[in-house]
Design a protein around this motif. Structure first.
Motif, short mmCIF file in Angstrom:
data_model
loop_
_atom_site.label_atom_id
_atom_site.label_comp_id
_atom_site.label_asym_id
_atom_site.label_seq_id
_atom_site.Cartn_x
_atom_site.Cartn_y
_atom_site.Cartn_z
N HIS A 20 95.37 50.14 16.85
CA HIS A 20 96.11 49.76 15.65
C HIS A 20 95.24 49.29 14.52
CE1 HIS A 20 100.05 50.42 17.31
NE2 HIS A 20 99.69 49.79 18.40
N GLY A 21 93.98 49.13 14.72
CA GLY A 21 93.09 48.73 13.64
C GLY A 21 92.01 47.79 14.12
N ASP A 22 90.88 47.90 13.47
CA ASP A 22 89.74 47.07 13.80
C ASP A 22 89.82 45.79 12.97
OD1 ASP A 22 87.31 45.95 14.38
OD2 ASP A 22 86.11 47.53 13.47
N THR A 23 89.99 44.66 13.62
CA THR A 23 90.13 43.39 12.90
C THR A 23 88.80 42.64 12.76
OG1 THR A 23 90.76 42.28 14.95
CG2 THR A 23 92.55 43.11 13.55
N THR A 24 87.70 43.33 12.96
CA THR A 24 86.39 42.72 12.75
C THR A 24 86.13 42.61 11.25
OG1 THR A 24 85.60 43.81 14.75
CG2 THR A 24 83.93 42.96 13.23
N GLU A 36 100.41 48.08 9.96
CA GLU A 36 99.15 48.84 9.89
C GLU A 36 98.28 48.37 8.73
OE1 GLU A 36 98.03 50.97 12.15
OE2 GLU A 36 99.84 50.68 13.32
N THR A 37 98.74 47.36 7.98
CA THR A 37 97.97 46.86 6.83
C THR A 37 97.07 45.71 7.25
OG1 THR A 37 99.77 47.47 5.34
CG2 THR A 37 98.14 45.91 4.49
N LEU A 38 95.80 45.84 6.91
CA LEU A 38 94.79 44.84 7.23
C LEU A 38 94.24 44.30 5.91
CD1 LEU A 38 92.20 44.90 9.93
CD2 LEU A 38 91.36 44.77 7.61
N ILE A 39 94.18 42.99 5.79
CA ILE A 39 93.63 42.36 4.60
C ILE A 39 92.52 41.40 5.04
CG2 ILE A 39 94.07 40.84 2.63
CD1 ILE A 39 96.92 41.96 2.56
N GLU A 40 91.38 41.51 4.37
CA GLU A 40 90.27 40.60 4.61
C GLU A 40 90.10 39.72 3.38
OE1 GLU A 40 85.50 40.49 5.72
OE2 GLU A 40 86.55 42.42 5.71
N LEU A 41 90.19 38.41 3.57
CA LEU A 41 90.00 37.43 2.51
C LEU A 41 88.58 36.92 2.57
CD1 LEU A 41 91.11 35.43 0.32
CD2 LEU A 41 91.68 33.91 2.24
N VAL A 42 87.88 36.99 1.42
CA VAL A 42 86.50 36.53 1.35
C VAL A 42 86.42 35.41 0.32
CG1 VAL A 42 84.12 37.18 0.84
CG2 VAL A 42 85.65 38.82 1.95
N ALA A 43 85.96 34.24 0.76
CA ALA A 43 85.79 33.08 -0.13
C ALA A 43 84.34 33.05 -0.58
CB ALA A 43 86.17 31.80 0.60
N GLY A 44 84.09 33.52 -1.80
CA GLY A 44 82.74 33.53 -2.34
C GLY A 44 82.44 32.25 -3.11
N ALA A 45 81.21 32.11 -3.57
CA ALA A 45 80.79 30.92 -4.31
C ALA A 45 81.47 30.84 -5.67
CB ALA A 45 79.28 30.92 -4.48
N ASP A 46 81.65 31.98 -6.34
CA ASP A 46 82.20 32.00 -7.69
C ASP A 46 83.52 32.73 -7.81
OD1 ASP A 46 79.92 30.64 -8.58
OD2 ASP A 46 78.85 32.52 -8.92
N VAL A 52 91.68 45.64 1.21
CA VAL A 52 92.91 46.14 1.83
C VAL A 52 92.64 47.48 2.52
CG1 VAL A 52 95.32 46.77 1.43
CG2 VAL A 52 94.24 45.04 -0.01
N SER A 53 93.09 47.59 3.77
CA SER A 53 92.98 48.82 4.54
C SER A 53 94.29 49.08 5.27
CB SER A 53 91.86 48.73 5.58
OG SER A 53 90.63 48.46 4.96
N GLU A 54 94.53 50.34 5.56
CA GLU A 54 95.66 50.74 6.40
C GLU A 54 95.15 51.73 7.42
OE1 GLU A 54 99.30 52.00 4.66
OE2 GLU A 54 99.53 50.15 3.52
N ALA A 113 106.50 48.84 -1.36
CA ALA A 113 106.36 48.19 -0.05
C ALA A 113 105.45 46.98 -0.21
CB ALA A 113 105.78 49.17 0.97
N ARG A 114 105.82 45.88 0.42
CA ARG A 114 105.08 44.62 0.31
C ARG A 114 104.46 44.25 1.65
NH1 ARG A 114 107.02 42.05 -4.42
NH2 ARG A 114 108.86 43.06 -5.19
N SER A 115 103.26 43.74 1.57
CA SER A 115 102.59 43.15 2.74
C SER A 115 102.23 41.73 2.36
CB SER A 115 101.33 43.91 3.10
OG SER A 115 101.64 45.23 3.50
#
Length: 122
Positions: A20-24, A36-46, A52-54, A113-115
């Motif tokens: 169903h998806g690689d969550t790495t 099937e929607t995968l979201i990666e949140l990245v907290a950067g310095a600035d 977003v992937s499906e 469609a909303r995720s």
């Protein structure tokens, strides 16, 4: 025979979960998945960013809109994310602190469609 079938099912279950998806995390962030929607949140310095992937394929940010609601010691605020290259959205100037709760909503422009996913920043 039934035991053999049950053993085969239990042995193959982890493989079905991986299908169903690689969550790495691919960008050093926190990954959440809905359907099937995968979201990666990245907290950067600035800035804060999301990717977003499906079904393990990047979804062009030009085809989506995205907002982020942040709840932290400073209160609650909503931020519209800016489409960037590929499947990335950026929130320039947004710094996410440890322990912040972040809700992300991504909307497909064509289908509406909303995720919606929630994260806790580490």
């Amino acid at each position: 025979m039934i035991r053999l079938a049950l053993a085969a099912t239990l042995t193959l279950s982890p493989l079905a979960a991986l299908a169903h998806g690689d969550t790495t995390p691919k960008h050093g962030g926190i990954v959440q998945m809905t359907g099937e929607t995968l979201i990666e949140l990245v907290a950067g310095a600035d800035a804060a960013s999301i990717y977003v992937s499906e079904e393990d394929e990047p979804v062009a940010s030009a085809d989506l809109t995205a907002t982020m609601t942040i709840m932290d010691a400073g209160g609650k605020r909503q931020v519209n994310l800016t489409p960037a290259a590929g499947n990335r959205f950026d929130a320039p100037g947004v710094k996410l602190t440890s322990g912040a709760k972040v809700a992300v909503m991504v909307v497909n422009k064509a289908s509406q469609a909303r995720s919606i996913l929630s994260f806790t920043v580490k």
